[in-house]
Design a protein around this motif. Structure first.
Motif, PDB file in Angstrom:
ATOM      1  N   VAL A 293      -4.443  -1.669  -2.875  1.00  0.00           N
ATOM      2  CA  VAL A 293      -3.040  -1.349  -3.119  1.00  0.00           C
ATOM      3  C   VAL A 293      -2.489  -0.794  -1.814  1.00  0.00           C
ATOM      4  CG1 VAL A 293      -1.418   0.012  -4.468  1.00  0.00           C
ATOM      5  CG2 VAL A 293      -3.509  -0.877  -5.548  1.00  0.00           C
ATOM      6  N   LYS A 294      -1.603  -1.579  -1.176  1.00  0.00           N
ATOM      7  CA  LYS A 294      -1.021  -1.143   0.104  1.00  0.00           C
ATOM      8  C   LYS A 294       0.102  -0.133  -0.139  1.00  0.00           C
ATOM      9  CE  LYS A 294       0.937  -2.952   4.422  1.00  0.00           C
ATOM     10  NZ  LYS A 294       1.324  -4.158   5.190  1.00  0.00           N
ATOM     11  N   SER A 295       0.897  -0.337  -1.194  1.00  0.00           N
ATOM     12  CA  SER A 295       1.982   0.616  -1.527  1.00  0.00           C
ATOM     13  C   SER A 295       2.300   0.490  -3.014  1.00  0.00           C
ATOM     14  CB  SER A 295       3.223   0.352  -0.682  1.00  0.00           C
ATOM     15  OG  SER A 295       3.782  -0.893  -0.990  1.00  0.00           O
ATOM     16  N   ALA A 296       2.866   1.579  -3.587  1.00  0.00           N
ATOM     17  CA  ALA A 296       3.293   1.553  -4.989  1.00  0.00           C
ATOM     18  C   ALA A 296       4.390   2.599  -5.138  1.00  0.00           C
ATOM     19  CB  ALA A 296       2.133   1.862  -5.922  1.00  0.00           C
ATOM     20  N   GLY A 297       5.669   2.200  -5.466  1.00  0.00           N
ATOM     21  CA  GLY A 297       6.780   3.134  -5.568  1.00  0.00           C
ATOM     22  C   GLY A 297       8.106   2.400  -5.618  1.00  0.00           C
ATOM     23  N   TRP A 298       9.203   3.250  -5.462  1.00  0.00           N
ATOM     24  CA  TRP A 298      10.563   2.686  -5.526  1.00  0.00           C
ATOM     25  C   TRP A 298      10.877   1.974  -4.231  1.00  0.00           C
ATOM     26  CZ3 TRP A 298      13.943   1.886  -9.321  1.00  0.00           C
ATOM     27  CH2 TRP A 298      15.288   1.609  -8.981  1.00  0.00           C
ATOM     28  N   SER A 299      11.644   0.781  -4.379  1.00  0.00           N
ATOM     29  CA  SER A 299      11.950   0.011  -3.161  1.00  0.00           C
ATOM     30  C   SER A 299      13.351  -0.582  -3.256  1.00  0.00           C
ATOM     31  CB  SER A 299      10.933  -1.124  -2.963  1.00  0.00           C
ATOM     32  OG  SER A 299      11.211  -1.856  -1.772  1.00  0.00           O
ATOM     33  N   GLY A 300      14.364   0.284  -3.584  1.00  0.00           N
ATOM     34  CA  GLY A 300      15.764  -0.143  -3.538  1.00  0.00           C
ATOM     35  C   GLY A 300      16.067  -1.227  -4.551  1.00  0.00           C
ATOM     36  N   SER A 301      16.625  -2.371  -4.030  1.00  0.00           N
ATOM     37  CA  SER A 301      17.029  -3.481  -4.906  1.00  0.00           C
ATOM     38  C   SER A 301      15.827  -4.104  -5.624  1.00  0.00           C
ATOM     39  CB  SER A 301      17.756  -4.566  -4.115  1.00  0.00           C
ATOM     40  OG  SER A 301      16.909  -5.100  -3.105  1.00  0.00           O
ATOM     41  N   TYR A 302      14.596  -3.868  -5.089  1.00  0.00           N
ATOM     42  CA  TYR A 302      13.406  -4.404  -5.751  1.00  0.00           C
ATOM     43  C   TYR A 302      12.970  -3.517  -6.925  1.00  0.00           C
ATOM     44  CZ  TYR A 302      12.690  -7.747  -1.925  1.00  0.00           C
ATOM     45  OH  TYR A 302      12.835  -8.772  -1.028  1.00  0.00           O
ATOM     46  N   GLY A 303      13.608  -2.310  -7.084  1.00  0.00           N
ATOM     47  CA  GLY A 303      13.188  -1.380  -8.131  1.00  0.00           C
ATOM     48  C   GLY A 303      11.789  -0.864  -7.815  1.00  0.00           C
ATOM     49  N   TYR A 304      11.013  -0.613  -8.884  1.00  0.00           N
ATOM     50  CA  TYR A 304       9.636  -0.193  -8.650  1.00  0.00           C
ATOM     51  C   TYR A 304       8.810  -1.430  -8.213  1.00  0.00           C
ATOM     52  CZ  TYR A 304      10.690   4.248 -10.809  1.00  0.00           C
ATOM     53  OH  TYR A 304      11.244   5.473 -11.110  1.00  0.00           O
ATOM     54  N   ARG A 305       8.039  -1.196  -7.082  1.00  0.00           N
ATOM     55  CA  ARG A 305       7.305  -2.339  -6.483  1.00  0.00           C
ATOM     56  C   ARG A 305       5.891  -1.910  -6.154  1.00  0.00           C
ATOM     57  NH1 ARG A 305       8.864  -4.431  -0.519  1.00  0.00           N
ATOM     58  NH2 ARG A 305       7.954  -2.385  -0.107  1.00  0.00           N
ATOM     59  N   ILE A 306       4.898  -2.850  -6.392  1.00  0.00           N
ATOM     60  CA  ILE A 306       3.508  -2.653  -5.983  1.00  0.00           C
ATOM     61  C   ILE A 306       3.169  -3.779  -4.994  1.00  0.00           C
ATOM     62  CG2 ILE A 306       1.096  -2.632  -6.738  1.00  0.00           C
ATOM     63  CD1 ILE A 306       2.022  -1.629  -9.448  1.00  0.00           C
ATOM     64  N   VAL A 307       2.525  -3.417  -3.837  1.00  0.00           N
ATOM     65  CA  VAL A 307       2.125  -4.406  -2.817  1.00  0.00           C
ATOM     66  C   VAL A 307       0.614  -4.410  -2.762  1.00  0.00           C
ATOM     67  CG1 VAL A 307       2.221  -5.074  -0.408  1.00  0.00           C
ATOM     68  CG2 VAL A 307       4.246  -4.081  -1.511  1.00  0.00           C
ATOM     69  N   LEU A 308       0.007  -5.608  -3.080  1.00  0.00           N
ATOM     70  CA  LEU A 308      -1.439  -5.787  -2.966  1.00  0.00           C
ATOM     71  C   LEU A 308      -1.750  -6.535  -1.674  1.00  0.00           C
ATOM     72  CD1 LEU A 308      -2.428  -6.845  -6.629  1.00  0.00           C
ATOM     73  CD2 LEU A 308      -2.448  -4.559  -5.604  1.00  0.00           C
ATOM     74  N   GLU A 309      -2.724  -5.999  -0.911  1.00  0.00           N
ATOM     75  CA  GLU A 309      -3.134  -6.666   0.346  1.00  0.00           C
ATOM     76  C   GLU A 309      -4.537  -7.242   0.135  1.00  0.00           C
ATOM     77  OE1 GLU A 309      -3.499  -5.734   5.152  1.00  0.00           O
ATOM     78  OE2 GLU A 309      -3.306  -4.100   3.707  1.00  0.00           O
ATOM     79  N   LEU A 310      -4.652  -8.623   0.304  1.00  0.00           N
ATOM     80  CA  LEU A 310      -5.932  -9.303   0.124  1.00  0.00           C
ATOM     81  C   LEU A 310      -6.758  -9.198   1.401  1.00  0.00           C
ATOM     82  CD1 LEU A 310      -4.190 -10.321  -2.239  1.00  0.00           C
ATOM     83  CD2 LEU A 310      -5.283 -12.557  -1.976  1.00  0.00           C
ATOM     84  N   SER A 311      -7.972  -9.646   1.344  1.00  0.00           N
ATOM     85  CA  SER A 311      -8.877  -9.514   2.490  1.00  0.00           C
ATOM     86  C   SER A 311      -8.431 -10.357   3.688  1.00  0.00           C
ATOM     87  CB  SER A 311     -10.298  -9.930   2.065  1.00  0.00           C
ATOM     88  OG  SER A 311     -10.306 -11.285   1.588  1.00  0.00           O
ATOM     89  N   ASP A 312      -7.696 -11.417   3.485  1.00  0.00           N
ATOM     90  CA  ASP A 312      -7.238 -12.261   4.609  1.00  0.00           C
ATOM     91  C   ASP A 312      -5.906 -11.809   5.148  1.00  0.00           C
ATOM     92  OD1 ASP A 312      -5.618 -12.950   2.535  1.00  0.00           O
ATOM     93  OD2 ASP A 312      -5.967 -15.125   2.644  1.00  0.00           O
ATOM     94  N   GLY A 313      -5.346 -10.667   4.638  1.00  0.00           N
ATOM     95  CA  GLY A 313      -4.091 -10.130   5.127  1.00  0.00           C
ATOM     96  C   GLY A 313      -2.893 -10.564   4.331  1.00  0.00           C
ATOM     97  N   THR A 314      -3.091 -11.463   3.373  1.00  0.00           N
ATOM     98  CA  THR A 314      -1.963 -11.917   2.547  1.00  0.00           C
ATOM     99  C   THR A 314      -1.501 -10.764   1.649  1.00  0.00           C
ATOM    100  OG1 THR A 314      -2.854 -14.168   2.523  1.00  0.00           O
ATOM    101  CG2 THR A 314      -1.246 -13.604   0.825  1.00  0.00           C
TER     102      THR A 314
END
Length: 377
Positions: A293-314
């Motif tokens: 989990v790279k980030s998890a929280g509020w992100s403006g127009s995206y509302g609440y957002r979670i960013v998953l980072e895979l092993s290849d950087g995607t």
């Protein structure tokens, strides 16, 4: 009864120097009895050939012609082949007392020898023709030279015959050569046509064989390509199956409400940057793959957002969530629940807005990326 006495004739002078012997005063009519008496008295007698005035005159005339040709036309006569002059003997005409041509000075040598011994009864003259020839002054040097024109005539006739024979043979040889050449040309033409036909047949056979080989090669190549494609498809299916075992769809029940790069005024950039999964609020959301989990929280127009980072950087973005069950720095596995569907941020209804970014930060089509992982939408 008419008289049988011949008319008197003027004396004959062969060369104009005097009168010749006169004609007899009495006529002589030999009969069969008188001739038998002559034969009985002496057996076979030498009978002097009776020559007519016409015969002797013709002979002298021939000699005169020869003299004229020798004196005035020798040059012309020498340019032409010798000509034999033949005059008929007329022994049945009475003797007019003219001298024999053989007895004339300078004339007898020009005439051929005659047989003066004849049989008085039932025999023909062995030399029925008198032949007179001409010769030049140089050729009259000797008797042999004077006789050369006759030999020349015979030789000329022989040469003419040989020339004609040679010409006929030459023409025959030429005709035979022409026929042989025509046969040879026809044979060569037939051989050339046969060779051309054989070459054409061989060319057709070779072309047919080449076409068959090409078709066979194409069929083999097509079969090989199909087999390879089939093998590749099978390998890809196997790979995707393996990937599908390690990847998961973000939610189990949904409907697609907006696609990647779809244009519209509701988006600030003028086009849609992700893929929308419409679902009721509170629908569980799953991690598509094992990630951090790279980030998890509020992100403006995206509302609440979670960013998953895979092993290849995607990076995989989950937006407009109603709640989050993970925090930054946490590691999650494939299919693990990380939050729930909501309608926070700039939205018109509850849905999951999913975006996929490469390691460099560029956005890509989420649907294509999910399919590349063996997932079906």
């Amino acid at each position: 009864m008419a008289s049988n006495t011949p008319a008197p004739e003027a004396p004959f002078d062969a060369f104009g120097g005097g009168a010749g012997p006169a004609a007899p005063d009495t006529e002589w009519n030999p009969t069969e009895g008188s001739l038998r008496a002559e034969n009985r008295s002496g057996g076979r007698h030498r009978v002097v050939k009776q020559r007519s005035n016409f015969a002797r005159s013709s002979t002298v005339l021939g000699v005169g012609v020869i003299a004229a040709v020798g004196a005035g036309g020798l040059a012309t006569a020498q340019e032409k082949p010798p000509v034999a002059i033949s005059l008929p003997d007329l022994p049945d005409m009475p003797d007019l007392g003219l001298p024999d041509a053989h007895d004339l000075p300078g004339v007898g040598a020009l005439l051929p020898e005659e047989n003066h011994e004849t049989v008085a009864e039932g025999r023909a003259n062995p030399n029925p023709l008198t032949v007179a020839t001409y010769a030049t002054d140089d050729e009259r040097a000797t008797k042999a030279e004077r006789a050369e024109p006759v030999a020349d005539v015979q030789a000329g006739a022989g040469d003419a015959g040989e020339a004609l024979r040679a010409r006929i043979l030459q023409q025959a040889e030429q005709q035979q050569a022409s026929a042989d050449a025509a046969d040879k040309a026809a044979a060569e033409k037939a051989a050339a046509e046969k060779a051309a036909a054989e070459a054409a047949a061989k060319a057709d056979a070779a072309e047919k064989a080449a076409a068959e080989a090409k078709a066979k090669a194409a069929a083999e190549a097509k079969a090989k390509a199909e087999a390879e494609a089939k093998a590749e498809a099978a390998a890809e299916a196997e790979r995707l199956a393996k990937l599908a075992a390690s990847y998961s769809m973000p939610l189990s029940s949904y409907s697609l409400s907006a696609t990647y790069m779809q244009s519209g005024s509701m988006w600030s950039s003028g086009y849609h940057t992700g893929l929308d999964f419409a679902a009721p609020t509170g629908t569980p959301l799953k991690a598509v793959h094992g990630a951090t989990v790279k980030s998890a929280g509020w992100s403006g127009s995206y509302g609440y957002r979670i960013v998953l980072e895979l092993s290849d950087g995607t990076e995989v973005w989950y937006c407009h969530l109603s709640s989050m069950t993970v925090s930054a720095g946490q590691t999650v596995g494939t299919g693990e629940t990380i939050g729930r569907v909501g309608a926070t941020g700039n939205v018109t209804g509850a849905h999951l807005h999913l975006e996929v970014h490469t390691a460099g930060g560029d956005g890509i089509d989420p649907a294509q990326w999910l399919r590349s992982k063996g997932l079906s939408l």
